[in-house]
Every structure is written in C-alpha cells, then in structure tokens.
Design an enzyme around this catalytic site. Structure first.
Site, PDB file in Angstrom:
ATOM      1  CD  GLU A 169      14.770  -1.630   7.154  1.00 57.74           C
ATOM      2  OE1 GLU A 169      15.704  -1.813   7.939  1.00 57.74           O
ATOM      3  OE2 GLU A 169      14.076  -0.595   7.175  1.00 57.74           O
ATOM      4  CG  ASP A 183      14.656   3.230   4.953  1.00 64.32           C
ATOM      5  OD1 ASP A 183      15.550   2.434   5.284  1.00 64.32           O
ATOM      6  OD2 ASP A 183      14.364   4.246   5.618  1.00 64.32           O
ATOM      7  CG  ASN A 222      20.982  -4.727   6.349  1.00 64.09           C
ATOM      8  OD1 ASN A 222      21.740  -4.619   7.316  1.00 64.09           O
ATOM      9  ND2 ASN A 222      19.748  -4.319   6.397  1.00 64.09           N
ATOM     10  NE  ARG A 272       3.298  -0.610  11.689  1.00 65.20           N
ATOM     11  CZ  ARG A 272       2.381  -1.569  11.894  1.00 65.20           C
ATOM     12  NH1 ARG A 272       1.453  -1.426  12.819  1.00 65.20           N
ATOM     13  NH2 ARG A 272       2.430  -2.672  11.179  1.00 65.20           N
ATOM     14  NE  ARG A 322      19.877  -6.811   0.296  1.00 66.17           N
ATOM     15  CZ  ARG A 322      19.065  -6.175   1.158  1.00 66.17           C
ATOM     16  NH1 ARG A 322      18.178  -5.298   0.742  1.00 66.17           N
ATOM     17  NH2 ARG A 322      19.156  -6.437   2.453  1.00 66.17           N
ATOM     18  CG  HIS A 356       9.427   2.507  11.568  1.00 67.03           C
ATOM     19  ND1 HIS A 356       9.391   2.449  12.942  1.00 67.03           N
ATOM     20  CD2 HIS A 356      10.469   1.732  11.186  1.00 67.03           C
ATOM     21  CE1 HIS A 356      10.395   1.685  13.371  1.00 67.03           C
ATOM     22  NE2 HIS A 356      11.063   1.241  12.312  1.00 67.03           N
ATOM     23  NE  ARG A 383      16.478  -1.553   2.394  1.00 68.44           N
ATOM     24  CZ  ARG A 383      16.492  -0.616   3.347  1.00 68.44           C
ATOM     25  NH1 ARG A 383      16.287   0.660   3.048  1.00 68.44           N
ATOM     26  NH2 ARG A 383      16.724  -0.937   4.601  1.00 68.44           N
ATOM     27  CG  ASN A 422       8.742   6.189   8.282  1.00 68.50           C
ATOM     28  OD1 ASN A 422       7.589   6.002   8.646  1.00 68.50           O
ATOM     29  ND2 ASN A 422       9.708   6.569   9.129  1.00 68.50           N
ATOM     30  CG  ASP A 476       6.329   9.114  11.208  1.00 75.75           C
ATOM     31  OD1 ASP A 476       7.189   8.363  10.702  1.00 75.75           O
ATOM     32  OD2 ASP A 476       5.159   8.767  11.435  1.00 75.75           O
TER      33      ASP A 476
END
Ligand code: AAO
Length: 510
Positions: A246, A210, A311, A171, A350, A214, A208, A113, A180
């Site tokens: 995520e 992250d 987590n 986002r 997990r 976003h 995964r 991201n 970003d």
C-alpha cells in the site's frame, strides 16, 4: 551455468508479482471486517462457484480494543497472535482450509510498520489480552521493548510526520501517532517474518503490506527474503507469496510507487481517483478519453499494479483519492466504474465489499466514518446473513454479490489474456470495447439515448446481457443481443436505464 543461476534468481524475484490465483480466476474481493467463519462459508457458497480468485481479509493480528470499537483499531497491533474480532487461530485455519479447497485463496492485510498509537495506554485491553505499555514501548505478546522502535531515528520536531515532502520523516517517524517499528533491526524483521511464515504455513497466498510508504523498500525486502514458499498442500512447489504494497502515490509526491517495484506489486491509487472523475464527468473528463486508459494515464506498469475503484479508507474519506472516489453510496455510477475496471485488461483487480454506516456530514466531513462493522451489544461482529434474493442482511452491503459486479468478475475470467479490441466512442460518454473474440462491453454515460450497430468481434449468435440479467440454464433474464455473421450487433441503451451499460461474453451465449 552462471546464466541459469541468473534466470533462477530472476524467477524467484519476479514471483512476488504473481497473485497465485487458480487458473481461470482473475480478481480478489476485500471482505472488510468480516468474521473468519463467514468468509469460510462465503467461499463455499458463493466465491468459489462464481469464479472469485481470493479474499483480502482484515488484519489478523491481535489489536488494541478502542472505545466504541471503530474499524481503525484493527490497524493498531498489540501482538502477532491470530486473535481479533474476526476470530481466533482455529477459525482462521478453518477459513483458509475451506477457501483453498474451493479454489479461493486468502490474502492477509499485514500491519508491520507500527504497533498501537503512543497514546494507547497501559494494560491488557487488547483482543487477546496481551499486555502493552505504549508509553514505555512495551508489547509483551511479541515481545517488543523500547529498543525496537524508531524514536532515536526520527528527526521531525513532533516525532510524527510533519512534512510528507521529507522522505526520511515519512519512513522514520510516527504515522498518525502510531509507534514506528525499527525495521532495520534483525530482531524486528525476524518477529514479523515469523508471523508471516506462520500464516504461510496455515495456507495463505499472499499479503497486503499496510503503510508500505512508511517503510524503507530495503527493509521490506529484508522481511520478504525471509519468507517461506507457499504451503504445497494447495500451491505448486517453490511458489512465492504474492506481495502488494500500500503506497499512496497520486503523482508529484516525494515518494514514488516505483521505489517499491523490487518487492512486489503496488496499489495504484490514481486508478480510482481518475476513473471517478471520468465517470462523474468532472473536470471536463469524458469516457471517450478512456481509449488509452492505463500507462498512458501516468499509471505504473500494468504488471506491477493492484487496482480498485475504492478501498476501506477512501470510501469513507480516509487515505487518498478525494471526493471523486466512487462507492456503493453512488451505486449506479459505482457499478459502471467496477464494470469498466473488470472489463479492461490493466492491472490485477480487487473489488470492495463493505458494511453500511449512517453517514453524517458536518462541514463536508462525515463524522461517522469511524464506525466499526455491524456488531452486537457485547462488541462481537454480527454474522453476514444471506437474504432470499442473494443479497446480504445485517447491514453488510456485499457489493461483490450485486449481479452486475459478480457477472463482471466472471466476464474478466472469460476474457483473460484476450487483447483490448474494437474500441468505439462517440467523442463523448458513449464507449465500447471488446476483449479479443470473447467479450464486449458498451456504456452510455451521456444524457441521451443510444442506438448503434457496432463490431463486437464475437462469433455470430444470440447473447445474454450479463448486466440487465444473466443466463440461467437456457434462458436469459436480461436483454438479448444478436451478433451477426460479420460480428456486428445493435445496442440500444437508454440514458435513464437502471444500469446504462451492456456486457456480453462467449459463456453467456444462448
Ligand atoms: C487513528 C486516528 C489517528 C490517531 C491514530 C493513533 O485516526 O488520529 O493518531 O489512530 O491513535 C487507519 C485509519 C487511521 C487510524 C489508524 C490507526 O485510517 O485514521 O488512525 O488506522 O487506528 C496515509 C498513509 C497510508 C494510510 C492512510 C490512512 O500513507 O498508509 O494514511 N493507510 C493505511 C490503512 C489505514 C490505516 C493505516 C494505514 C495505519 O489503509 O486504514 O489507518 O495502519 C497523503 C499522503 C498519504 C497519506 C494521506 C492521509 O495523501 O500522501 O500517504 O496516507 O495523506 O494522511 C491528496 C494528496 C495525497 C494525500 C491526500 C490526503 O489527495 O494528493 O497525497 O490528499 O491528504
């Protein structure tokens, strides 16, 4: 012809939900901040032999070096070189090889991201010495320039996410001041896909993603569609990488987890938050209510969910979930939570494996929650040493090596595919359920003793409780449970027991 093409298409799309674990393995463990060489050794000496399906590793891409080396620096990429405190590319490949060879796959935490924070500065204070200038938005190691970031697109007044209620800000603006990336750009998508394809060629099984909340789901899809199939040295032809995103969706927010189902699985954050409340008996919750645990609790569909008790964020007050989250700091309740999760059929599971840090609370906030992994004076991460009693040294907690947790990982493998059966509860906090005719688990989280005869659904025989002990050769180091011809067994569980629950399964029959 057209119909078969359609099936082919559906087949390819749905594949990202498949965790790609070996047959007979059902869970992964997050070895947070471990070195690649320690993970390789752990696969061979422990994870492979004990039925773990895989390891989620910390981000592998080069990151910013921050003062005092907090764990957060791993989430501030500087380039996509495989070069971090966990190890270099050679060590990474060695880990993937050795783990795959014992049936344990590697899942990489991917930060796509953003790059570092805008305040990171100028220089080469990065884990591989790549040059960056965060003010000028320049990352030579990729390379990215100011053209590759979203500034022009973000409409918030601060440049950050001023309101989570505005899906565009979430986002298009900076999460926590992190630069970003413009994921709508083909160039950026290609750079990220190249990195992921490099990891795939080495032999990883999935990712995964992250901070997926976003990123626009369509941008993620564009990257995923560029990904190669997995390395056929270890995986069948045409295997797609496992994707889990995520996305923190505790309900009621503007962005819903379901927007991401088209790409792969999604983290179900309600799971740990709600189970924490139940096991802590907060808000009037009781374990009896767990009878319809799963979608009826407003969770996402089971085959879209990646579930966990805690987590690396919410075990230290970052991210979401709040005070109810169970962690190794509340070990007795934690073991019950993990035990319940691993026995219950919902979701892909997990487990967390952490390191110790000295919590220090000021006004309810742990001011030490930034602390990085156990490390030496020169900043290198300390090795995970193994004590004579199989626990870990050097401040590595290794929850996954706690007997109760390791044995429940095996329990889940044994009962895989079996239906949720023979539920019983006392209307309060004593519950029990089975999985077909393969396994049975019973909890006493009330403040009084329990002595009850229940239908387990299991074949008659003498079983070894895998919580108070385990089967070793022909012996049982824990409680023994006799199941009658009719499938009934008597369970006595003291509310003051070290672990007030019992689990039996057909592979622990004496
Ligand atoms: C650090 C510093 C920052 C600094 C930055 C740049 O802490 O102050 O500005 O560097 O210099 C990790 C750390 C961050 C760290 C970052 C980079 O956690 O502290 O920043 O590395 O070093 C959001 C995201 C979610 C994210 C989570 C932490 O949506 O993706 O924040 N998790 C991942 C990683 C995490 C990592 C990053 C992302 C960044 O797992 O380790 O950050 O790569 C609401 C929103 C959530 C939001 C939370 C927290 O949640 O809904 O989306 O998560 O707020 O901001 C109730 C609500 C619930 C709400 C929650 C918490 O429960 O129901 O919706 O409260 O308020």
């Amino acid at each position: 012809m057209q119909l078969s093409l359609l099936f082919l298409f559906i087949g390819v799309c749905s594949a990202h939900y498949n965790p790609n674990v070996e047959a007979g393995r059902t869970s992964i463990v997050h070895l947070f901040e471990w070195r690649w060489e320690d993970i390789a050794a752990e696969c061979e000496r422990y994870l492979g032999p004990n039925g773990f399906g895989g390891v989620q590793i910390s981000p592998a891409s080069e990151n910013l070096i921050m003062t005092n080396r907090p764990w957060e620096e791993r989430y501030q990429p500087v380039s996509y070189k495989i070069c971090t405190r966990s190890g270099n590319e050679e060590e990474f490949s060695d880990m993937v090889n050795r783990c795959n060879n014992v049936g344990v796959h590697i899942y990489v935490d991917v930060v796509m991201n953003h790059m570092t924070g805008y305040g990171a500065g100028v220089g080469t204070s990065s884990t591989c010495g790549s040059y960056f200038n965060s003010g000028a938005r320049e990352f030579k190691g990729v390379p990215y320039s100011f053209l590759d970031f979203n500034e022009y697109k973000c409409k918030s007044s601060s440049g950050g996410i001023d309101h989570y209620s505005d899906a565009y800000q979430v986002r298009d603006c900076q999460l926590l001041g992190l630069l970003d990336l413009a994921l709508e750009k083909d160039y950026v998508r290609c750079k990220i896909a190249d990195y992921l394809n490099h990891l795939i060629s080495i032999g990883v099984a999935g990712f995964r993603l992250d901070a997926s909340k976003h990123m626009w789901p369509g941008d993620i899809k564009a990257v995923i569609s560029r990904l190669d199939n997995l390395n056929t040295t270890w995986f069948p032809n045409d295997t797609r990488p496992f994707i889990y995103q995520e996305v923190i969706d505790l309900g009621g927010g503007t962005i819903s987890a379901s927007e991401y189902f088209g790409n792969g699985r999604v983290t179900e954050f309600k799971y740990g938050a709600k189970l924490g409340n139940v096991i802590r008996k907060w808000n009037g919750e009781k374990m009896a209510y767990l009878k319809n645990w799963g979608e009826d609790w407003a969770f996402m569909p089971s085959d879209r969910a990646l579930v966990f008790i805690d987590n690396h964020d919410n075990q230290r007050g970052h991210g979401a979930g709040g005070a109810s989250i169970l962690t190794f700091f509340d070990s007795q309740l934690y073991k019950m939570g993990v035990g319940f999760m691993l026995a219950h059929p919902y979701g892909f599971t997990r487990v967390m494996s952490s390191y110790q840090w000295p919590r220090y609370f000021v006004n309810g906030k742990d001011t030490n929650n930034w602390m990085g992994p156990p490390s030496n004076a020169n900043g290198s991460i300390k090795a995970v040493t193994i004590n004579a009693d199989t626990t870990c040294g050097n401040d590595w907690v290794c929850e996954h090596r706690w007997r109760q947790i390791k044995n429940m990982i095996i329990f889940r493998n044994v009962v895989d595919g079996q239906s949720f059966a023979n539920w019983w509860d006392n209307g309060s906090n004593q519950i029990a359920f089975g999985r077909g005719n393969k396994g049975f688990i019973i909890f006493n989280n009330d403040d009084w003793n329990m002595d009850i005869k229940l239908n387990t659904g299991l074949p008659a025989g003498l079983y070894c409780d895998v919580i108070s002990g385990q089967k070793e050769g022909t012996d049982c180091t824990g409680k023994q449970i006799t199941v009658s011809i009719e499938g009934f067994a008597r369970f006595q569980i003291s509310n003051t027991a070290e672990d007030p629950f019992v689990a039996i399964h057909v592979n622990a029959k004496l």
